[in-house]
Write a protein that holds these residues in place. Structure first.
Motif, short mmCIF file in Angstrom:
data_model
loop_
_atom_site.label_atom_id
_atom_site.label_comp_id
_atom_site.label_asym_id
_atom_site.label_seq_id
_atom_site.Cartn_x
_atom_site.Cartn_y
_atom_site.Cartn_z
N ASP A 22 0.83 -1.21 0.00
CA ASP A 22 0.00 0.00 0.00
C ASP A 22 0.86 1.26 0.00
N HIS A 23 1.89 1.29 0.85
CA HIS A 23 2.77 2.46 0.90
C HIS A 23 3.53 2.63 -0.42
N THR A 25 2.56 1.69 -3.43
CA THR A 25 1.64 2.18 -4.46
C THR A 25 1.42 3.69 -4.31
N GLN A 26 1.23 4.16 -3.09
CA GLN A 26 1.03 5.59 -2.85
C GLN A 26 2.24 6.40 -3.33
N ARG A 30 2.48 9.03 -6.55
CA ARG A 30 2.82 10.43 -6.26
C ARG A 30 4.12 10.86 -6.93
N ASP A 112 -4.86 6.75 -12.91
CA ASP A 112 -3.60 7.13 -12.27
C ASP A 112 -2.58 5.99 -12.33
#
Length: 208
Positions: A22-23, A25-26, A30, A112
């Motif tokens: 999850d981290h 992917t974020q 970004r 995205d």
């Protein structure tokens, strides 16, 4: 060690793996995939760099976290097909079902994410490799069932190419900004035409 302790340990591993994913992917969304390092991901997830690489040996696998399911998907569908169903019929049915449920494995990842992948030569190359792996796994499954490796590889090449084409069409429409429902409708129509063409050549191949 008790069964309960083993269960808790496995649950903790799954939670850690998901948190790292999850981290990552974020950060990829970004900053971009190529500009994000393993150290960045480890810091965001509050784990050691070695922990990240233990769960994800390749950085690309952090972005394409369905890679194992993707590579095995065609062979798994053929292996699980019903009695009287051909390889083509099984793959056609499963693809249509996947489009209806907007499955990320067939490419429903959102704009995205699609832009992030398209913008990274590393991920584009890795995705091409996964398509090849998926075709090879299907060929191996068909050869195992039929005993004819050459024909199995020829059929797998056609089926793999069809799925690759439809995946790219989905990505193209996603990057063009089309809504999910619109994309699903277009993919259903496109898949119908593609699979109809294959029906003429391999519709009766590998009927269980």
């Amino acid at each position: 060690m008790s069964i309960d302790t083993l269960g808790l340990r496995e649950q903790k591993k799954r939670e850690t793996r998901q948190a790292i994913s999850d981290h990552a992917t974020q950060l990829f969304l970004r900053r971009g995939f190529d500009r994000t390092t393993i150290a960045d991901i480890a810091a965001a997830a509050r784990v050691a760099k070695m922990t990240v690489t233990n769960y994800f040996p390749r950085k690309e696998d952090l972005a394409l976290d369905h890679h194992e399911e993707f590579a095995a998907s065609l062979a798994a569908t053929v292996a699980a097909r019903s009695a009287g169903e051909s390889a083509l019929a099984a793959l056609r049915r499963e693809f249509m079902d996947a489009v209806r449920r907007h499955d990320p494995v067939v490419g429903f990842t959102g704009p995205d994410f699609a832009r992030m992948v398209a913008g990274s030569p590393t991920l584009v190359t890795r995705l091409r490799d996964l398509h090849d792996q998926r075709e090879d796994a299907l060929a191996e499954r068909l050869a195992e069932e039929t005993g004819d490796e050459l024909t199995a590889r020829a059929v797998a090449a056609q089926l793999g190419a069809a799925h690759r084409l439809l995946f790219r069409e989905l990505q193209r429409r996603t990057l063009a900004g089309q809504e999910t429902g619109e994309i699903a409708a277009a993919l259903t129509e496109a898949a119908t035409r593609v699979f109809d063409l294959l029906e003429l050549a391999i519709g009766d191949y590998a009927v269980r």
